[in-house]
Design an enzyme around this catalytic site. Structure first.
Site, PDB file in Angstrom:
ATOM      1  N   ASP A 231       5.918   2.118   1.962  1.00  0.00           N
ATOM      2  CA  ASP A 231       5.003   1.010   2.198  1.00  0.00           C
ATOM      3  C   ASP A 231       4.336   1.233   3.549  1.00  0.00           C
ATOM      4  OD1 ASP A 231       3.735  -1.403   2.729  1.00  0.00           O
ATOM      5  OD2 ASP A 231       5.368  -2.649   1.955  1.00  0.00           O
ATOM      6  N   HIS A 232       3.010   1.482   3.531  1.00  0.00           N
ATOM      7  CA  HIS A 232       2.316   1.837   4.764  1.00  0.00           C
ATOM      8  C   HIS A 232       2.191   0.660   5.724  1.00  0.00           C
ATOM      9  CE1 HIS A 232       0.398   4.651   7.233  1.00  0.00           C
ATOM     10  NE2 HIS A 232      -0.349   5.272   6.347  1.00  0.00           N
ATOM     11  N   ARG A 233       2.548  -0.539   5.282  1.00  0.00           N
ATOM     12  CA  ARG A 233       2.568  -1.670   6.212  1.00  0.00           C
ATOM     13  C   ARG A 233       3.740  -1.558   7.176  1.00  0.00           C
ATOM     14  NH1 ARG A 233       2.921  -6.670   2.215  1.00  0.00           N
ATOM     15  NH2 ARG A 233       4.577  -5.273   1.456  1.00  0.00           N
TER      16      ARG A 233
ATOM     17  N   PRO B 109       0.832  -1.204   0.000  1.00  0.00           N
ATOM     18  CA  PRO B 109       0.000   0.000   0.000  1.00  0.00           C
ATOM     19  C   PRO B 109       0.868   1.257   0.000  1.00  0.00           C
ATOM     20  CG  PRO B 109       0.007  -1.024   2.177  1.00  0.00           C
ATOM     21  CD  PRO B 109       0.745  -1.952   1.268  1.00  0.00           C
TER      22      PRO B 109
END
Length: 472
Positions: free
Chosen positions: A442-444, A266
């Site tokens: 990467d929003h993770r 994401p």
């Protein structure tokens, strides 16, 4: 003995390679580790050496053909079989050797085709295998003797000398191939341009990409002969035709990687516009300093150093999400990827342990990576193992963008063009040099606050390079 050379795995499980150019032809004698072909993987054009010395007997692919890993690429008569290269002083025949009259005996003049017993090498640059016994033996006379009819040599004559003489008389010199790089030869092949008819304008007559494009745009009339469109003094406009470009090599790999990244991680992008006048003055000062005359220090090098320093303070951006183990791996060091636009497409080689290098060392490493990438000589090892990347869209006049992550990385920073703009400076409006930074992550792995902290640290160094001393 004829040995078949299977195409090795040129790096991290690549399954195929395209033959860009052959450096040899059937009948050529090759030495140990001589470059025989340029092959293009999904990541780079690499030079393929031969682990055998001998005579090329077959090329199993033509230029432009794709060969799967493990399939034979070429065959080589090594001369180290039982009948082709006996040691000096060894008896000519053996009691157990079949006589010419035996029905099942193999032909004495036909080399035996046998596969290699040992496993083949799996990386370019492997060198030759240690197969025991003498490393190199004289084969020229023995190989030549197989090419000479027995009638040429008298019963009491010198067979080796006669064979060498006759073989030499049948050697036909090969015309020198026009000087060009593998990417340029590939472009010429795609555009249908014969390099033999293209004059090179590069250094020492090197044919460049511009030369090939000019020849392609000139069309069939480039050699001065009239075409159907100009016959009889009349010029007719031809309807343009669509151009179809095969999806393969770096373009194919890049497309697959970007799709995988875009639909797996994401993406979030944050922007920061900053006054980089102090950084530009710093770079100009280093360029004028004689102590750094042999180094090309650029704003990209300063940004790269800032990224390495900022990553120490926000290790979340220098990490990888491991789906299999359900772990987040924060790397101990920075392998800094530098996106490079080449004739073959976008590649992202990386500087290993970039965080351990000085600014000058980092600038030299980036310059070397860019040069080898443009020439299509990037080693497979330089294209793997990256932990965080930079893309310089400013060189194309772009102010900002939303870069896509390299698969397996948590962040990528885009640096925009440096522009002189009215800007607030010490309470007044002045013309300042301004740049926009774009950070995709990467929003993770990276929260918005962590991405902002990293971007703010990079911006602080670019506003005032002396600030780097507080982050070491």
């Amino acid at each position: 003995m004829i040995r078949e050379f299977p195409l090795p795995d040129l790096g991290e499980g690549l399954t195929e390679s395209e033959v860009v150019a052959w450096r040899v032809a059937v009948g050529d004698r090759v030495e140990l580790n001589q470059i025989v072909a340029d092959v293009e993987t999904a990541k780079a054009v690499v030079e393929l050496p031969t682990p055998y010395a001998g005579v090329i007997t077959a090329l199993h692919a033509v230029e432009g053909e794709t060969v799967n890993v493990g399939e034979p690429l070429f065959s080589c008569e090594t001369g180290d079989g039982a009948s082709g290269d006996s040691l000096p002083g060894a008896p000519a025949t053996d009691a157990s050797e079949p006589t010419p009259g035996d029905a099942d005996a193999p032909s004495a003049t036909t080399p035996e085709r046998v596969p290699d017993a040992a496993p083949g090498p799996n990386l370019v640059g492997y060198g030759a295998r240690d197969e025991g016994g003498p490393k190199r033996r004289a084969r020229r006379a023995a190989l030549a003797a197989d090419l000479v009819p027995q009638s040429v040599v008298g019963g009491d004559g010198d067979a080796a000398a006669a064979a060498t003489t006759v073989a030499a008389e049948h050697v036909v010199p090969r015309p020198e191939r026009p000087r060009s790089t593998p990417p340029v030869r590939k472009l010429a092949r795609d555009l249908g341009v014969d390099l033999e008819s293209v004059p090179g304008t590069g250094e020492r007559g090197l044919i460049t990409r511009a030369d090939v494009e000019a020849a392609a745009s000139a069309g069939p009339a480039a050699d001065g002969r009239p075409t159907d469109a100009t016959a009889g003094g009349e010029r007719r406009m031809e309807a343009p035709s669509d151009v179809r470009i095969p999806i393969r090599g770096v373009r194919k790999h890049t497309a697959a990687a970007m799709v995988r990244s875009a639909f797996t991680a994401p993406h979030v992008t944050e922007f920061l516009t900053i006054d980089v006048t102090a950084t530009m003055d710093f770079v100009r000062g280093l360029r004028e300093d004689r102590a750094f005359a042999g180094h090309r220090i650029t704003p990209l090098a300063v940004v790269a150093k800032a990224v390495c320093l900022a990553a120490r303070r926000t290790p979340e951006v220098n990490a990888r999400w491991e789906e299999d183990t359900q772990q987040i791996v924060q790397f101990a060091g920075v392998n800094l990827g530098i996106a490079a636009a080449t004739d073959r497409g976008l590649v992202v080689p990386n500087v290993k342990a970039a965080d351990r290098l000085t600014l000058v060392e980092l600038a030299d490493a980036i310059g070397e990576l860019a040069t080898t990438a443009r020439e299509g000589r990037t080693a497979p090892a330089d294209l793997t193992g990256g932990t965080i990347s930079i893309t310089n869209v400013g060189v194309f006049g772009i102010d900002a963008g939303t870069p896509i992550l390299n698969p397996g990385e948590a962040a990528i920073l885009a640096m925009g063009a440096v522009r002189r703009l009215p800007w607030e400076h010490r309470g007044e409006i002045a013309l300042r040099e301004v740049m926009t930074l774009s950070l995709s992550f990467d929003h993770r792995l990276v929260d918005g606050q962590q991405g902002a902290a990293f971007l703010t640290d990079v911006g602080a160094i670019l506003r005032d390079p002396a600030r780097a001393l507080t982050m070491v």
